[in-house]
Design an enzyme around this catalytic site. Sequence first.
Site, PDB file in Angstrom:
ATOM      1  N   PHE B 137       0.946  -1.123  -0.185  1.00 45.00           N
ATOM      2  CA  PHE B 137      -0.089  -0.024  -0.003  1.00 45.00           C
ATOM      3  C   PHE B 137       0.770   1.158   0.124  1.00 45.00           C
ATOM      4  O   PHE B 137       0.436   2.263   0.511  1.00 45.00           O
ATOM      5  CB  PHE B 137      -0.728  -0.064   1.287  1.00 45.00           C
ATOM      6  CG  PHE B 137      -1.840  -1.077   1.199  1.00 45.00           C
ATOM      7  CD1 PHE B 137      -2.313  -1.595   0.183  1.00 45.00           C
ATOM      8  CD2 PHE B 137      -2.359  -1.354   2.498  1.00 45.00           C
ATOM      9  CE1 PHE B 137      -3.237  -2.763   0.234  1.00 45.00           C
ATOM     10  CE2 PHE B 137      -3.461  -2.582   2.624  1.00 45.00           C
ATOM     11  CZ  PHE B 137      -3.691  -3.051   1.535  1.00 45.00           C
ATOM     12  N   CYS B 139       3.645   2.061  -2.635  1.00 45.22           N
ATOM     13  CA  CYS B 139       4.191   2.335  -3.923  1.00 45.22           C
ATOM     14  C   CYS B 139       3.782   3.585  -4.489  1.00 45.22           C
ATOM     15  O   CYS B 139       2.408   3.863  -4.808  1.00 45.22           O
ATOM     16  CB  CYS B 139       3.970   1.371  -5.092  1.00 45.22           C
ATOM     17  SG  CYS B 139       4.913   1.703  -6.537  1.00 45.22           S
ATOM     18  N   ASN B 204       7.599   2.942   3.166  1.00 45.56           N
ATOM     19  CA  ASN B 204       7.918   2.647   1.655  1.00 45.56           C
ATOM     20  C   ASN B 204       8.486   3.748   1.360  1.00 45.56           C
ATOM     21  O   ASN B 204       8.655   4.963   2.057  1.00 45.56           O
ATOM     22  CB  ASN B 204       6.619   2.597   1.017  1.00 45.56           C
ATOM     23  CG  ASN B 204       6.702   1.788  -0.547  1.00 45.56           C
ATOM     24  OD1 ASN B 204       7.556   2.266  -1.057  1.00 45.56           O
ATOM     25  ND2 ASN B 204       5.972   0.770  -0.439  1.00 45.56           N
ATOM     26  N   CYS B 353      32.093  26.730  14.752  1.00 44.88           N
ATOM     27  CA  CYS B 353      31.176  26.903  15.828  1.00 44.88           C
ATOM     28  C   CYS B 353      30.947  28.348  16.113  1.00 44.88           C
ATOM     29  O   CYS B 353      29.980  28.680  16.412  1.00 44.88           O
ATOM     30  CB  CYS B 353      31.877  26.112  17.207  1.00 44.88           C
ATOM     31  SG  CYS B 353      33.379  26.753  17.573  1.00 44.88           S
ATOM     32  N   CYS B 357      27.451  29.962  15.671  1.00 41.19           N
ATOM     33  CA  CYS B 357      26.849  30.767  17.093  1.00 41.19           C
ATOM     34  C   CYS B 357      26.513  32.148  16.727  1.00 41.19           C
ATOM     35  O   CYS B 357      25.677  32.716  17.175  1.00 41.19           O
ATOM     36  CB  CYS B 357      27.600  30.352  18.135  1.00 41.19           C
ATOM     37  SG  CYS B 357      26.703  30.751  19.899  1.00 41.19           S
ATOM     38  N   CYS B 382      25.382  30.770  26.425  1.00 39.10           N
ATOM     39  CA  CYS B 382      25.031  29.584  25.979  1.00 39.10           C
ATOM     40  C   CYS B 382      23.545  29.097  26.287  1.00 39.10           C
ATOM     41  O   CYS B 382      23.640  28.770  27.544  1.00 39.10           O
ATOM     42  CB  CYS B 382      26.076  28.540  26.435  1.00 39.10           C
ATOM     43  SG  CYS B 382      25.926  26.831  25.619  1.00 39.10           S
ATOM     44  N   CYS B 385      22.064  24.812  22.992  1.00 40.73           N
ATOM     45  CA  CYS B 385      21.263  24.171  21.896  1.00 40.73           C
ATOM     46  C   CYS B 385      22.122  23.186  20.907  1.00 40.73           C
ATOM     47  O   CYS B 385      21.352  22.527  20.195  1.00 40.73           O
ATOM     48  CB  CYS B 385      20.949  25.491  20.920  1.00 40.73           C
ATOM     49  SG  CYS B 385      22.397  26.000  19.816  1.00 40.73           S
ATOM     50  N   CYS B 388      26.572  24.233  17.934  1.00 37.59           N
ATOM     51  CA  CYS B 388      28.085  24.163  17.634  1.00 37.59           C
ATOM     52  C   CYS B 388      28.632  22.839  17.730  1.00 37.59           C
ATOM     53  O   CYS B 388      29.503  22.403  16.874  1.00 37.59           O
ATOM     54  CB  CYS B 388      28.620  24.807  18.838  1.00 37.59           C
ATOM     55  SG  CYS B 388      28.291  24.413  20.513  1.00 37.59           S
TER      56      CYS B 388
END
Lengths: 450, 434
Positions: B137, B139, B204, B353, B357, B382, B385, B388
């Site tokens: 079911f 493709c 798929n 980095c 940033c 900082c 997150c 970096c």
Amino acid sequence: MASDIKSSEIASGWLKAEEYAANFSDLHAPLSTHEAYVEADRCYFCYDAPCVTACPTGIDIPKFIRQIQTGNPLGSAKTIFEQNILGGMCARVCPTETLCEEVCVREEAEGKPVKIGQLQRYATDHYMRDHDQPFARAEPTSKKVAVVGAGPAGLSCAHRLASYGHEVVIFEAADKPGGLSEYGIAAYKTVDDFAQSEVGFVLSIGGISIEKGKKLGIDFSLDEIRARFDAVFLGLGMGSVNNLGLPGEKLSGVVDAVEYISDLRQADDLSALPVGRNVVVIGGGMTAVDAAVQSRLLGAENVTMVYRRGKDAMNASDYEQQLAQTRGVKIIFSAQPVQLIEGDAGNIGAVEFEYTSQDNGKLAGTGETFMLDADMVFKAIGQHFVGDGTDAIALKAGRIEVDENRRSNLEDVWAGGDCIAGGEDLTVAAVEDGKVAAEAINQYLKSERG
Amino acid sequence: MVDIRSEFIGIKSPNPFWLASAPPTDKAYNVVRAFKAGWGGVVWKTLGEDGPPLVNVNGPRYGVVHGPDRRVLGFNNIELITDRPLEVNLREIKQVKRDWPDRALVVSLMVPCEEQAWIDILARVEETEADGIELNFGCPHGMSERGMGSAVGQVPEYIEMVTRWCKMHTRMPVIVKLTPNITDIRFPALAAVNGNADAVSLINTINSITSVDLDLMTPEPTIDGKGSHGGFCGPAVKPIALNMVAEIARNPETSAIPISGIGGITTWRDAAEFMALGAGNVQVCTAAMTYGFKVVEDMIDGLKDWMEQSGYDRLDDFIGRAVPNVSDWQYLNLNYITKAKIDQDLCIKCGRCFIACEDTSHQAITETKGGERHFEVLDEECVGCNLCVTVCPVENCLTMEQMTSGVDPRTDEAINPEYANWTTHPNNPARIES
């Protein structure tokens, strides 16, 4: 080592034709497109990249590499030419291992820098294959500048001045323009008459003419061109090779390496160029390496480079030393020549050397000597500047003294390349000198009243 | 002793690595080569209705996305289901299953949404003594234009209906292969559950145009100046597949259904990740199509070595182990404070980095120190997150370090060791009082 001095064996045609062709083919095969993509991808696109700082012409290397990687090699070449119109030659002859590639963060990370020189060649080759230089010339000004010397410094200066619309006449002492690119660089670094193609590329901007066979101090004087032109740039190069100051220097077979390399570069048939069976090269710079390696490639059996100081003091980089050694050149450190010994009938037969040691930075002979058989001896212990025969230009340490804008003591005369004091004896440094001087000359011409 | 024998919905195989329904499983020749190379099972390339065989295009079927050094990151295809006669396929399936009884052999099927069409094909497949069926079911190209493949997979009611027919008309286990070309994978998965499917397999391929030829102004792959979308697969789709597997595995309504994980699996590690997120086994295609069947060798060795080092004796010991840790954002611990840290000995001073940033995030990395090029994280800026770390080219040079005590210099607030999430956060207008 005792030596029974044999008769001189200087001959040409030591090798088969195909061996000459192979020996003097491109030192590094150009990167294929796929190789260039793979290598370009290794560049980390560093922020404020150390390679840019290390490049005397300040090419934006991360940008041009990224342009290769994004499938924009023409844009990449333009980025290079913006800072260095001879970027094609510099890609071939720069000692990148002591400049951009030495500070590549990949060198720090894994001891394998990005192949910046080869990528630069990929981009510039791609561009120069079927394009003239990329810059538009500004509206012609009425200003005329004389450039003395059509080497890298002079061509770089002339190109930038022409781009600002000034008219430039280059005076060149030799039959061909190009300076050391044409006469001084090892043949395998600049194959297929690249130096002349590059001159054509530079001149394609227009507004530059070359007067060949015109030597400063002989065919014209500095005063004459100062009177005829609004400004003058001197890119004279070095005038003469230093002598050893030893008895026997006049013997046949004792050769100025610079002159020999020049003959080799101009030879139509390398198999006709004579070289000794036993060659001794005295010196430790790039000229010494070029003379030694090319002697081997011409078929000399024993080539020995002898340098008076230790390996670390050698001007030729580690890379150049390895190049020499892998081509079968033997390098002897810390030995100085004491006499040139006659073999038969006015020919050099051997050189006697004395080992040296450093004492508080002073070089002194140890008293221990050895002999090397020699059919040819190359002098490659440096060159010195020969001026215009007057004392109008102020010198410093034997070369032209300039300020940071490459301006000499004369208000309307600038200079650059090997002829200035503090010069680095590098093609790329000469290009930068020419570029910096051209910017200063342009400012001068703009501000000049009348 | 590590044992990687697999039993998936009652189908046994010597390892959990099956080849997905695709060109590598189109005929006996390939499948026998795969079994000789060590693959644990195959899903035979999709069979259709009896009748004149399908035809494929005679130009390029694949469009590719390359990484550095022409590494295949993903490709798409516009190939249809098998273009060989049904009879030939069924005969080969029967023979291969007879010759390789220890390997799993599942047959992929796609016929029109009519009950009789399914009844007919199921009867013929049963005769081959194959281990099970997989309903294609998924493709997304060509067949979907004819009302099959993803055209079914995009309508949960059809999935449920066809699955139910199959369960009614065959004793064979039924795997429902899902398309990712939908908005929420849980709905088609739930439809499969409701239709009594024994398992789902996913993903798929994804609807895609891999690139545009800027000279011809045509999408790739290009057939005589035109292109149509193809199904994208390979390493690039793995993150999408992992998420969809996890969504089904952690959804209470679908969590009980076995999952066969598919989507860019190239190494033993990829396989282990899918299984950790709930896949009972995995199916591979692009890695084999890129490197040949031999890639299974290190999938087997690597999985065993990792299991041994991790103390897992059997596949069931780690299947689904990561599922409880897949959470909604609102339950993440907001008191968990991390700061990036640069190992100055490993730093090669590329500055990536810093510029990431500086230009795009929080200005929390220095450019110089004492006039020298020097990159160092400013804890007071900082936010943790991880950008970096993401862009640093050096392994382990940049790491995220948890602060477990003291004061966060960015917020001047004391580190709180208690877990607290958004649902109770004072800034949340819809907070629940804790």
